[in-house]
Enzyme design. Structure first.
Site, PDB file in Angstrom:
ATOM      1  N   HIS A 860       0.805  -1.572  -0.042  1.00 20.47           N
ATOM      2  CA  HIS A 860      -0.346  -0.098   0.188  1.00 20.47           C
ATOM      3  C   HIS A 860       0.523   1.322   0.147  1.00 20.47           C
ATOM      4  O   HIS A 860       1.803   1.732   1.119  1.00 20.47           O
ATOM      5  CB  HIS A 860      -0.572  -0.055   0.877  1.00 20.47           C
ATOM      6  CG  HIS A 860      -1.682   1.308   1.163  1.00 20.47           C
ATOM      7  ND1 HIS A 860      -2.192   1.406   0.368  1.00 20.47           N
ATOM      8  CD2 HIS A 860      -1.298   1.967   2.625  1.00 20.47           C
ATOM      9  CE1 HIS A 860      -3.330   2.481   0.820  1.00 20.47           C
ATOM     10  NE2 HIS A 860      -2.193   3.275   1.879  1.00 20.47           N
ATOM     11  N   ASP A 939      -2.342   9.348   3.275  1.00 21.23           N
ATOM     12  CA  ASP A 939      -3.121   8.239   3.065  1.00 21.23           C
ATOM     13  C   ASP A 939      -4.688   8.071   2.284  1.00 21.23           C
ATOM     14  O   ASP A 939      -5.328   9.213   2.715  1.00 21.23           O
ATOM     15  CB  ASP A 939      -3.001   7.152   4.249  1.00 21.23           C
ATOM     16  CG  ASP A 939      -3.063   6.812   3.700  1.00 21.23           C
ATOM     17  OD1 ASP A 939      -3.556   5.737   2.530  1.00 21.23           O
ATOM     18  OD2 ASP A 939      -3.379   5.028   5.510  1.00 21.23           O
ATOM     19  N   CYS A 992      -3.549   3.550  -5.043  1.00 24.31           N
ATOM     20  CA  CYS A 992      -3.110   3.799  -3.433  1.00 24.31           C
ATOM     21  C   CYS A 992      -2.295   4.727  -4.652  1.00 24.31           C
ATOM     22  O   CYS A 992      -1.461   6.209  -4.330  1.00 24.31           O
ATOM     23  CB  CYS A 992      -2.554   2.916  -2.675  1.00 24.31           C
ATOM     24  SG  CYS A 992      -2.136   1.356  -3.403  1.00 24.31           S
TER      25      CYS A 992
END
Length: 1050
Positions: A860, A939, A992
């Site tokens: 991620h 994020d 992501c």
């Protein structure tokens, strides 16, 4: 009456039936006058024996016959119970007994009687005596007739109830044709002691005559309603079986009785008054005496049961046994009476064994008894077993049960004729068929009783009764569905007796077949399992539960049974598909789970699978014939059912050759017999060389022949954002499929290009991660970050910013392989810093305002931005004039309010976060720009442990400060806070990395200048930017690739 002996007259006879009571002198004189006046008529010659007093005629019947009127007549004059005089006749071996029934229905008295009485049964009693002036000299004793039947419960089929008495068709005459228009008659009754003789029978006196029936005159018209359509001859085979029977056909339209040779016995007749019959015929109560029996047309085995006084509803005799018994009875000159039924040209064959009576239940008896009054049934309820033996009575309830059954199994005439004829002909070659009926089952004695709804009862049907039957036709059909036992019990016997039984075929078609599983058979030539190649020993059978593959390896025959619950995928590759393989036969492919290999090894009894290699999971079947579309669809249906049962939903979708080939392409010819025997020879794949196989599959390798290369590709170009992109793909006429680059890795660009140092190379493999659903790799991340800072960021922002490589944080946090450190006194932070200390040897990060650190944890991506690392606390400054619009735009995003562009700076104020919000809401309060040392965590998924990341970065800054500035400074939560502002979030699990790049790009376009809390970045960029970001990066790389190619070529 006196006994007289008259010569036989071929065309005229008369029977006078009188009651067993005293007759007046006027009655006797009238009878004598009638006999004297007509010398051609039949005269009674033998005295009648005494009948049991318990059995009576229920109405006085006088059976007369004239030369021209050959129909039944009933005498209504005698209303009292009169016992008639016995009459006997002498036996004559050369003559047959002939009984002609004279019709008086066309007289005034007969018409009146027909109008007054309902259609009920005529009742005969033991006391009734039937005599004929044409009887030969044989003395027939105790001509027994059936018991009195209750009128309401009796069947209409009179002629069907006495198979041993044959009635000649009288429908050929005008009077007979008129009978059809009249209402049908109900069933007649015969008593066990009533006996009847005819000159058609031989004069031998052996046994007792039986199965005589009194016909109700106003209903007797139905006797020949169907008879006009049937044959008038007696079965030839029946005459052969009964050696002493003299069957003769009357040429006129009279009614004849065929009686076997019997011993001389008394022929008695008696009658009761007509009023008594009328009263009983209207009676609606069901009463049955043990001495009564209803006559039903059944086989000889049933007659033998009736003779033995056993209920017909309780058992069925064996067919073979019945035939043997019949022959024995005929050899012993057993008396048998046959009633020729003049309906539909059907005559009874004594050898027919397939006529079965059934066993009705009590509940069915009550339900069916209402139809009995509309049915005309003939029954041979009695039959003599040997010479001199007399028939015995049977329970009347048995007959009533049989009568009620016939209404359920009755169908229309077309169905009956179509079904019955082939069955009868199958049992009696050369014989004529009997009366048509629908044979539901064919059973034997050993099979036990069968249900009544499928009994094979031969019957007559009137027009009125036909309507009732048609209404209940659907009920009869539904009744058949409720009796699977009948079909089971009778299917074996019927298959032995009948070459073709359409009834059984119809019943079997009605029966549900939901128990049958889907099954598919393929003829195959070879099977390949791991190293084994087997030859076919049959067909492969595919069902929902198993796959059976019979084959032979060397001398061992094996039947492999594969449990379908262990199937993972399957494939069916036709010869016309995947022309690269050049197959001549279709291939059926099964992929089983690895945990099932042990079971396969046990079944094969082979040590080849002891290693349980990957190749053993694949089963290949080379089919012999092309696969039809129907078989292919059925195979998919079976696999769909298996996938539902096993839960493997992917099993319902077949694998194509292209999809399945990568599963076993790396197997060598030694590991897989399919590769060795099939692919190598058929597909020309180099054995054991996976790369060459793959090149052959993708048609990438150069042609091996000398023919001109056929173009297998085409150029595609696309314009987007003013840039052109060029790609190569297969021809449109080729099969479109996903193609992965399997050739050599090609470097597309180096960025920044030479002579700039530190260029990053991007290859064609890196472009694959830009496909939708793929994770961005570190090369794409680093390339685009470099591109942003060199191409998109302003010079001022470039001087204030630094971007670490995506490998920086991974190197910082990686575990040391060498446990022994040069300096064991180093702390963990110092050790981590030592790993990346060279990354900043040419740069001082504490001179920068923004340091971007890409972080990848657990696949991620997210971004950490170290802001103002050189500050020890927050500082508030006036907005610079150059960034006033940018700062105001940022504040409008933070507070969701608009601020005037000409807002002027005011004096410096130290405000808290709460005060800052209040001053922002008040337009008159001057604003300041806050510079706060912090670590921003941007994020898009918030799936990472940001606290560890922040702590690692603080420790790195602390050690880096000591290295660069040679002083100690503590970076804690108070002076280096961590912030997680609200940013646009991803809506899938693969974007992501794209969001990380967009965060940096948006930061360079619209940098954060005011770090006053809270920081709102939800509307930092629109979502559609993310949707096109992958394609934009791809086009950028291809554009740079073309530029660098042009530069290198020039």
């Amino acid at each position: 009456m006196d006994k007289r002996k008259l010569g036989r007259r071929p065309s005229s006879s008369e029977i006078i039936t009188e009651g067993k009571r005293k007759k007046s002198s006027s009655d006797l004189s009238e009878i004598r006058k009638m006999l004297n006046a007509k010398p051609e008529d039949v005269h009674v010659q033998s005295p009648l024996s005494k009948f049991r007093s318990s059995e009576r005629w229920t109405l006085p019947l006088q059976w007369e016959r004239s030369l021209r009127n050959k129909v039944i007549s009933l005498d209504h004059k005698n209303k009292k119970h009169i016992r008639g005089c016995p009459v006997t006749s002498k036996s004559s071996p050369e003559r047959q007994l002939k009984v002609m029934l004279t019709n008086v229905l066309w007289t005034d008295l007969g018409r009146k009687f027909r109008k007054t009485l309902p259609r009920n049964d005529a009742n005969l009693c033991d006391a009734n005596k039937v005599q004929s002036d044409s009887l030969p000299s044989t003395s027939v004793d105790s001509l027994e007739t059936c018991q009195k039947l209750e009128p309401l419960r009796q069947s209409l089929n009179l002629s069907e109830r006495i198979p041993r008495v044959i009635l000649t068709n009288v429908l050929g005459t005008e009077l007979g044709r008129k009978y059809i228009r009249t209402p049908p008659v109900t069933e007649g009754s015969l008593s066990d002691t009533d006996n009847l003789q005819s000159e058609q029978l031989s004069s031998s006196s052996d046994g007792s005559l039986e199965s005589y029936q009194n016909l109700n005159p106003h209903k007797s018209c139905y006797l020949s309603e169907r008879g006009s359509q049937r044959s008038k001859t007696v079965d030839d085979n029946s005459a052969k079986q009964t050696a002493h029977n003299k069957e003769k056909r009357r040429k006129d339209d009279g009614i004849s009785l065929l009686i076997s040779d019997t011993q001389p016995e008394d022929l008695n007749s008696g009658s009761r008054g007509c009023d008594h019959l009328e009263q009983e015929s209207r009676n609606k109560d069901v009463k049955y005496s043990d001495s009564k029996v209803e006559l039903t047309l059944i086989s000889r085995k049933t007659k033998r049961r009736l003779r033995n006084n056993l209920p017909d509803s309780q058992y069925c005799t064996s067919l073979d046994k019945s035939t043997e018994q019949t022959k024995k009875q005929e050899d012993d000159s057993t008396i048998s009476t046959e009633f020729e039924k003049p309906s539909e040209n059907y005559h009874q064959d004594p050898k027919l064994p397939e006529e079965i009576t059934t066993k009705p239940t009590k509940s069915d008896f009550t339900k069916l008894s209402s139809l009995n009054s509309q049915e005309l049934t003939l029954s041979n309820a009695t039959k003599s077993a040997s010479a001199g033996s007399t028939t015995e009575t049977v329970e009347n309830s048995n007959s009533i049960d049989i009568v009620g059954i016939s209404s359920l199994v009755e169908k229309d005439e077309n169905e009956l004729n179509t079904i019955e004829k082939p069955i009868l002909r199958g049992h009696n070659e050369g014989n004529q068929s009997l009366i048509s009926a629908e044979p539901i089952v064919v059973s034997s004695d050993e099979e036990g009783p069968v249900e009544h709804k499928s009994s094979e009862i031969l019957k007559l049907q009137s027009k009125q009764d036909r309507e009732t039957t048609n209404e209940n036709e659907s009920t009869s059909e539904s009744a058949l569905l409720e009796l699977p036992l009948i079909t089971c019990e009778s299917v074996q016997m019927s298959s032995e007796l009948c070459p073709y039984n359409p009834v059984m075929e119809n019943i079997s078609s009605i029966m549900p077949s939901n128990e049958m599983d889907l099954q598919l058979d393929f003829i195959f030539t070879s099977v390949y399992i791991g190293k084994i190649k087997g030859a076919s020993k049959g067909c492969v059978t595919i069902t929902k539960k198993y796959i059976k593959i019979p084959f032979q390896v060397s001398l061992n025959e094996i039947s492999l049974l594969v449990d379908t619950t262990h199937l993972k995928r399957f494939g069916l590759w036709k010869s016309k598909d995947d022309n690269h393989s050049k197959r001549s036969h279709a291939i059926l492919f099964f992929w089983v789970s690895s945990d099932y290999l042990q079971e396969i090894q046990t079944q094969l009894e082979h040590s080849v699978l002891s290693q349980q290699s990957k190749s053993s999971e694949f089963i290949f079947l080379e089919l012999h014939n092309p696969v039809s579309q129907r078989e292919e669809l059925k195979l998919k249906d079976i696999m769909t059912e298996i996938s539902i049962i096993s839960g493997e939903l992917e099993l319902s979708y077949p694998l194509s050759w292209v999809q399945a080939f990568p599963l076993f392409q790396n197997l060598s010819s030694k590991e897989s017999s399919f590769i060795h025997y099939y692919c190598v020879s058929t597909c020309s794949f180099p054995a054991g060389v996976a790369v060459a196989e793959e090149m052959k599959l993708k048609s990438v390798s150069q042609p091996s022949n000398t023919d001109a290369a056929k173009p297998t590709y085409t150029f595609l170009q696309k314009q987007s954002s003013g840039c052109y992109s060029l790609s190569i793909t297969s021809n449109p006429d080729e099969e479109w499929r996903e193609v992965r680059h399997t050739g050599l890795v090609q470097k597309l660009i180096v960025y920044p290009p030479p002579p700039t140092k530190g260029g990053l190379g991007v290859t064609n493999e890196d472009l694959e991660c830009l496909e939708e659903g793929e994770f961005l790799n570190d090369v794409i991340i680093d390339f685009y970050l470099k591109y942003l800072i060199l191409e998109k960021a302003s010079d001022e922002l470039v001087e204030r910013s630094h971007i670490f490589s995506s490998f920086f944080y991974k190197c910082l946090t990686r575990k040391e392989n060498n446990l022994t450190e040069d300096n064991p006194n180093l702390s963990m932070a110092q050790r981590r810093h030592k790993r990346v200390r060279t990354w900043t040897r040419h740069i001082n990060i504490f001179n920068k305002d923004y340091i971007f650190v890409p972080v990848n944890e657990s696949s991620h991506w997210y971004l950490a931005v170290i802001c103002f690392p050189w500050l020890e606390e927050a500082v508030y400054e006036d907005f610079p004039q150059t960034v006033s619009q940018q700062s105001q735009a940022q504040q409008s995003q933070n507070d969701n309010k608009t601020i005037d562009n000409d807002l002027r700076t005011t004096s410096t104020l130290s405000l808290s976060a709460e005060d800052s919000q209040s001053t922002e809401s008040n337009m008159s309060v001057p604003k300041k720009m806050c510079k706060r040392p912090c670590i921003l965590i941007l994020d898009s998924l918030k799936a990472a442990s940001v606290q560890n990341t922040v702590q690692n970065l603080r420790e790195y800054l602390e050690v880096e400060w000591e290295v660069k500035l040679k002083t100690h400074r503590q970076f804690s939560k108070t002076n280096m806070v961590d912030l997680c502002p609200k940013v646009p979030k991803q809506d899938n699990s693969s974007d992501c990395g794209v969001y990380l790049l967009q965060y940096v790009e948006s930061f360079f376009k619209d940098p954060i200048v005011n770090f006053e809390l809270p920081i709102h970045l939800e509307k930092w960029f629109p979502r559609h930017v993310i949707k096109t970001k992958r394609e934009d990066i791809r086009e950028l790389i291809l554009k740079l690739h073309l530029q660098q190619q042009k530069g290198s070529s020039s």
